[in-house]
Design a protein around this motif. Structure first.
Motif, mmCIF file in Angstrom:
data_model
loop_
_atom_site.group_PDB
_atom_site.id
_atom_site.type_symbol
_atom_site.label_atom_id
_atom_site.label_comp_id
_atom_site.label_asym_id
_atom_site.label_seq_id
_atom_site.Cartn_x
_atom_site.Cartn_y
_atom_site.Cartn_z
ATOM 1 N N LEU A 94 0.788 -1.025 0.089
ATOM 2 C CA LEU A 94 0.170 -0.053 -0.196
ATOM 3 C C LEU A 94 0.886 1.457 -0.066
ATOM 4 C CD1 LEU A 94 -2.734 -0.961 2.446
ATOM 5 C CD2 LEU A 94 -3.128 -0.653 0.176
ATOM 6 N N ASN A 95 1.811 1.168 0.787
ATOM 7 C CA ASN A 95 2.671 2.611 0.770
ATOM 8 C C ASN A 95 4.182 2.398 0.299
ATOM 9 O OD1 ASN A 95 2.825 5.103 1.733
ATOM 10 N ND2 ASN A 95 3.560 4.718 3.689
ATOM 11 N N LYS A 97 -3.687 -0.288 8.022
ATOM 12 C CA LYS A 97 -4.573 -0.798 6.805
ATOM 13 C C LYS A 97 -5.864 -0.061 6.623
ATOM 14 C CE LYS A 97 -6.282 -4.966 4.279
ATOM 15 N NZ LYS A 97 -6.432 -6.387 4.221
ATOM 16 N N LYS A 152 -6.374 2.863 8.142
ATOM 17 C CA LYS A 152 -6.224 4.200 7.856
ATOM 18 C C LYS A 152 -5.963 4.294 6.304
ATOM 19 C CE LYS A 152 -2.367 7.537 8.468
ATOM 20 N NZ LYS A 152 -0.979 7.482 8.728
ATOM 21 N N TYR A 153 -5.218 3.459 5.701
ATOM 22 C CA TYR A 153 -5.025 3.634 4.279
ATOM 23 C C TYR A 153 -6.356 3.279 3.711
ATOM 24 C CZ TYR A 153 0.074 3.370 5.060
ATOM 25 O OH TYR A 153 1.351 3.591 5.580
ATOM 26 N N VAL A 209 -8.312 6.574 3.741
ATOM 27 C CA VAL A 209 -7.731 7.455 2.718
ATOM 28 C C VAL A 209 -8.172 7.259 1.164
ATOM 29 C CG1 VAL A 209 -5.562 8.405 1.755
ATOM 30 C CG2 VAL A 209 -5.857 8.133 3.989
ATOM 31 N N ASN A 210 -8.441 6.039 0.991
ATOM 32 C CA ASN A 210 -8.771 5.525 -0.238
ATOM 33 C C ASN A 210 -10.416 5.819 -0.630
ATOM 34 O OD1 ASN A 210 -6.145 4.951 -1.260
ATOM 35 N ND2 ASN A 210 -6.346 3.074 -0.740
#
Length: 193
Positions: free
Chosen positions: A24-25, A75, A77-78, A81-82
């Motif tokens: 993811l990052n 996960k 948190k991401y 964001v998405n």
């Protein structure tokens, strides 16, 4: 707990979630690496310092589990964001799949938030096994959500449709203004204010 069970947990759980976070990052947060380092330091003690296997394996397992819990939160948190990116797109998501897309999107997103809240409450109650299971469910739900809703084809289609609808409304608005001006001019000429 045995050293082999720690390695199995690492292979079956830790590597899976850490790989997802890394994908993811494109990097692993340092906190996660500290937990892995601490875990393997305990395992080293079994061989180098001749510490009891069960004691050191339990401590190693605890560090790895804590790292997994941190990874699950990252996960989420991401994911948030998405989700925000999609909701802030210049696309009318209500037109995808005759309106079902947005309704299901919001419903399933809220289910994930509810599961995450339950997982956090389990952690607060110091029930790490229950918390770990619930965070695992959150992770699986996020994977299912992403495969179902993070569909660039549908979102791009909605963007194009939204643009054409806006453009059509804009043109109709301009034409309406022009026609209204002509009517007003015609009426003022006839009535001669």
């Amino acid at each position: 707990m045995t050293e082999n069970e720690v390695y199995e947990f690492y292979n079956d759980s830790v590597k899976v979630i850490y790989s997802e976070i890394e994908a993811l990052n494109n990097s692993l947060p340092i906190e996660l690496l500290f937990e892995i380092n601490s875990a393997f330091d305990h395992l080293k003690r079994i061989h180098v310092e001749k510490s009891p296997e069960e004691k050191e394996s339990e401590k190693a397992y605890s560090h790895l589990k804590r790292g997994c819990l941190d990874a699950y939160k990252l996960k989420l948190k991401y994911f948030n964001v998405n989700v925000s990116k999609i909701l802030n797109e210049k696309a009318d998501l209500r037109i995808i799949d005759n309106g079902k897309y947005l309704v299901e999107f919001i419903s399933e997103r809220n289910q994930i938030y509810s599961l995450a809240k339950e997982a956090r409450l389990s952690e607060a109650k110091k029930n790490s096994e229950e918390a770990f299971e619930k965070w695992n469910k959150v992770s699986d739900s996020i994977n299912n959500f992403e495969s179902k809703f993070f569909n660039p084809t549908k979102i791009n289609w909605a963007k194009k449709q939204s643009f054409f609808r806006f453009l059509g409304s804009f043109i109709v608005g301009i034409l309406t203004g022009i026609i209204a001006s002509f009517i007003f001019a015609f009426l003022t000429k006839i009535i001669k204010f």
